[in-house]
Design an enzyme around this catalytic site. Structure first.
Site, PDB file in Angstrom:
ATOM      1  N   GLY A 150      -8.647  -7.524   8.607  1.00  0.00           N
ATOM      2  CA  GLY A 150      -7.463  -6.959   9.234  1.00  0.00           C
ATOM      3  C   GLY A 150      -7.108  -7.675  10.515  1.00  0.00           C
ATOM      4  N   ARG A 151      -7.838  -7.334  11.574  1.00  0.00           N
ATOM      5  CA  ARG A 151      -7.454  -7.811  12.905  1.00  0.00           C
ATOM      6  C   ARG A 151      -7.456  -9.331  13.015  1.00  0.00           C
ATOM      7  NH1 ARG A 151     -11.866  -4.298  15.607  1.00  0.00           N
ATOM      8  NH2 ARG A 151     -12.724  -4.644  13.517  1.00  0.00           N
ATOM      9  N   GLN A 206       0.836  -1.205   0.000  1.00  0.00           N
ATOM     10  CA  GLN A 206       0.000   0.000   0.000  1.00  0.00           C
ATOM     11  C   GLN A 206       0.871   1.255   0.000  1.00  0.00           C
ATOM     12  OE1 GLN A 206      -2.337   1.369   3.496  1.00  0.00           O
ATOM     13  NE2 GLN A 206      -4.110   1.162   2.164  1.00  0.00           N
ATOM     14  N   ARG A 216      -7.690   1.932  -2.759  1.00  0.00           N
ATOM     15  CA  ARG A 216      -8.523   1.753  -1.569  1.00  0.00           C
ATOM     16  C   ARG A 216      -9.298   3.037  -1.300  1.00  0.00           C
ATOM     17  NH1 ARG A 216      -7.548  -0.363   4.702  1.00  0.00           N
ATOM     18  NH2 ARG A 216      -8.895  -2.132   4.331  1.00  0.00           N
ATOM     19  N   TYR A 274      -6.164  10.178   4.721  1.00  0.00           N
ATOM     20  CA  TYR A 274      -4.808  10.595   4.360  1.00  0.00           C
ATOM     21  C   TYR A 274      -4.868  11.480   3.105  1.00  0.00           C
ATOM     22  CZ  TYR A 274      -3.779   7.379   8.073  1.00  0.00           C
ATOM     23  OH  TYR A 274      -3.760   6.780   9.303  1.00  0.00           O
TER      24      TYR A 274
HETATM   25  C1  FMN Z   1      -3.189  -2.180  13.601  1.00  0.00           C
HETATM   26  C2  FMN Z   1      -3.925  -1.660  12.403  1.00  0.00           C
HETATM   27  C3  FMN Z   1      -3.252  -0.933  11.454  1.00  0.00           C
HETATM   28  C4  FMN Z   1      -3.918  -0.488  10.302  1.00  0.00           C
HETATM   29  N1  FMN Z   1      -3.193   0.161   9.328  1.00  0.00           N
HETATM   30  C5  FMN Z   1      -3.780   0.437   8.129  1.00  0.00           C
HETATM   31  C6  FMN Z   1      -3.008   0.888   7.024  1.00  0.00           C
HETATM   32  O1  FMN Z   1      -1.774   0.983   7.074  1.00  0.00           O
HETATM   33  N2  FMN Z   1      -3.676   1.178   5.877  1.00  0.00           N
HETATM   34  C7  FMN Z   1      -5.035   1.038   5.755  1.00  0.00           C
HETATM   35  O2  FMN Z   1      -5.593   1.320   4.705  1.00  0.00           O
HETATM   36  N3  FMN Z   1      -5.775   0.579   6.795  1.00  0.00           N
HETATM   37  C8  FMN Z   1      -5.182   0.238   7.948  1.00  0.00           C
HETATM   38  N4  FMN Z   1      -5.918  -0.311   8.957  1.00  0.00           N
HETATM   39  C9  FMN Z   1      -7.333  -0.639   8.715  1.00  0.00           C
HETATM   40  C10 FMN Z   1      -7.452  -2.091   8.220  1.00  0.00           C
HETATM   41  O3  FMN Z   1      -6.892  -2.263   6.929  1.00  0.00           O
HETATM   42  C11 FMN Z   1      -8.928  -2.544   8.180  1.00  0.00           C
HETATM   43  O4  FMN Z   1      -9.606  -1.713   7.279  1.00  0.00           O
HETATM   44  C12 FMN Z   1      -9.568  -2.444   9.551  1.00  0.00           C
HETATM   45  O5  FMN Z   1      -8.774  -3.111  10.525  1.00  0.00           O
HETATM   46  C13 FMN Z   1     -10.967  -3.087   9.527  1.00  0.00           C
HETATM   47  O6  FMN Z   1     -10.849  -4.467   9.205  1.00  0.00           O
HETATM   48  P1  FMN Z   1     -11.066  -5.565  10.369  1.00  0.00           P
HETATM   49  O7  FMN Z   1     -12.390  -5.217  10.991  1.00  0.00           O
HETATM   50  O8  FMN Z   1     -11.073  -6.884   9.664  1.00  0.00           O
HETATM   51  O9  FMN Z   1      -9.937  -5.403  11.341  1.00  0.00           O
HETATM   52  C14 FMN Z   1      -5.289  -0.749  10.132  1.00  0.00           C
HETATM   53  C15 FMN Z   1      -5.974  -1.462  11.129  1.00  0.00           C
HETATM   54  C16 FMN Z   1      -5.309  -1.932  12.233  1.00  0.00           C
HETATM   55  C17 FMN Z   1      -6.049  -2.748  13.249  1.00  0.00           C
END
Ligand code: FMN
Length: 387
Positions: free
Chosen positions: A331-332, A113, A239, A192
């Protein structure tokens, strides 16, 4: 006693699901439809060079259909927080090369990304005053090496700086391909720089890059086109986060921005569109699906900041597939489960996220030390209590 392995047969029933069907993405063949969402983990060196521990972390998660690696800054002023990764010099390329080699050796596929923070930055993080479409500060504090500090007023970008930043995205994409990534995801979400251009609340410009929706989408369109020219459209994703107010974003006219953006990008031939917090209950999701003919990655709307549902988002992902998404990003659940695909396929229980305080700090804890099912079972076999 009930062992972890017994629980695995009851907590989440095994599923037959489209999530585990193969898919194509550009030239890539994905073994399943589960995508690891980009997650900033702040484990890079202070100068943005990826560290060996990151190769371990990503290789552990190589069974994802696709990994989208964390936000990486395309130039120095785009740096958001401390210890985030960068991709604008040879040392960054070499650091990332160790990561992509490890993931490829483990059988995985990976995009990177590209994120410019815009006003989400601080001189104590980047050494520079952040730049943005307009001098509108983040209405929040920002994390720096000395703790949270009030945001500074960003400097309004000149037209020349806008053009140079577009070129920086393209150069960063070339670097990412040199570093072994299969492609890049342009970060147009989460407040951003690109999102700041899209949103009326942060873009007060009166030149070609502001004002009407056509003006506010111009920067995003130019970045995507320049990146596609640099590395080929089949290596580029975008995205977006329609309506998301994170990082103080006020779009004003969400329903006009995103249809216009997709229409402007329709002929580029990008590999995918990635929608954050996608909700199949909302008309906008269906409108985006109708307008976007290519691969759609949907990131389900799950409780935020948590806790995650016991299935990590599997059912929401299936709802989105049924509503027309092609791939599902989580993500998580991937953060806490290196073998997430196997766990979801077999209906095994998931590791919960252990400590959110460990998400954005250095070190192995909360990063590379989440166990796989195999490791848990081996530990149970060796434990006297299991006998
Ligand atoms: C620790 C952490 C770091 C994240 N860093 C980014 C990132 O660098 N770029 C981005 O687009 N989203 C980032 N996100 C958002 C995730 O890509 C994702 O959209 C978000 O966690 C929701 O998905 P989930 O419910 O499956 O966790 C981050 C989320 C978490 C938890």
């Amino acid at each position: 006693m009930t062992t972890y392995a017994d629980e695995a047969t009851t907590a989440n029933a095994p599923v037959t699901s489209r999530l585990f069907e193969p898919a194509s993405l550009g030239d890539l063949r994905l073994p399943n439809r589960l995508v690891m969402a980009p997650m900033t983990r702040n484990r890079a060196a202070a100068d943005g060079v990826p560290q060996p521990i990151m190769a371990t972390y990503y290789a552990q998660r190589a069974s994802a259909g696709l990994i989208i690696a964390e936000a990486s800054t395309p130039n120095a002023v785009g740096q958001t927080y401390p210890n985030i990764t960068a991709i604008h010099d040879r040392a960054h390329v070499a650091g990332w090369r160790q990561v992509t080699d490890a993931v490829r050796a483990a059988g995985g596929r990976m995009f990177l990304q590209l994120q410019h923070g815009g006003r989400v930055g601080h001189p104590d993080n980047s050494g520079l005053v952040p730049v943005a479409p307009s001098p509108v500060p983040l209405p929040d504090t920002i994390f720096t090496p000395s703790g949270h500090q009030p945001a500074v007023v960003p400097r309004e970008m000149t037209i020349d700086e806008i053009h140079a930043t577009v070129a920086d995205f393209a150069a960063a994409a070339r670097n990412a391909v040199d570093a072994g990534f299969a492609g890049v995801e342009v970060h147009g979400a989460n407040g951003y720089l690109i999102h700041q251009f899209l949103a009326g609340g942060t873009n007060h410009r009166t030149d070609a890059y502001g004002g009407s929706v056509a003006g506010r989408i111009r920067f995003a369109v130019e970045v995507v086109k320049a990146v596609a020219d640099a590395v080929g459209p089949e290596r580029v994703g975008l995205r977006i986060a329609p309506g998301l107010t994170v990082n103080g974003i006020e779009e004003g006219d969400t329903g006009a921005i995103y249809p216009a953006l997709l229409d402007a990008l329709a002929d580029v031939g990008m590999a995918y569109l990635h929608v954050v917090f996608a909700d199949p209950g909302q008309p906008l999701f269906h409108d985006l699906r109708r307008r976007w003919q290519g691969t759609l990655i949907a990131n389900p709307m799950l409780p935020w900041p948590g806790p995650l549902p016991a299935d990590g988002g599997r059912r929401e992902g299936e709802r989105l597939l049924a509503a027309g998404a092609d791939l599902i990003s989580l993500g998580r659940a991937f953060l806490a489960n290196p073998d997430l695909v196997e766990r979801l396929r077999t209906g095994a229980p998931l590791n919960p996220v252990r400590d959110t305080g460990l998400m954005y700090v250095g070190g192995e804890s909360g990063y590379t030390d989440y166990p796989t099912l195999d490791a848990v079972r081996r530990a149970e076999t060796l434990s006297p209590a299991a006998a």
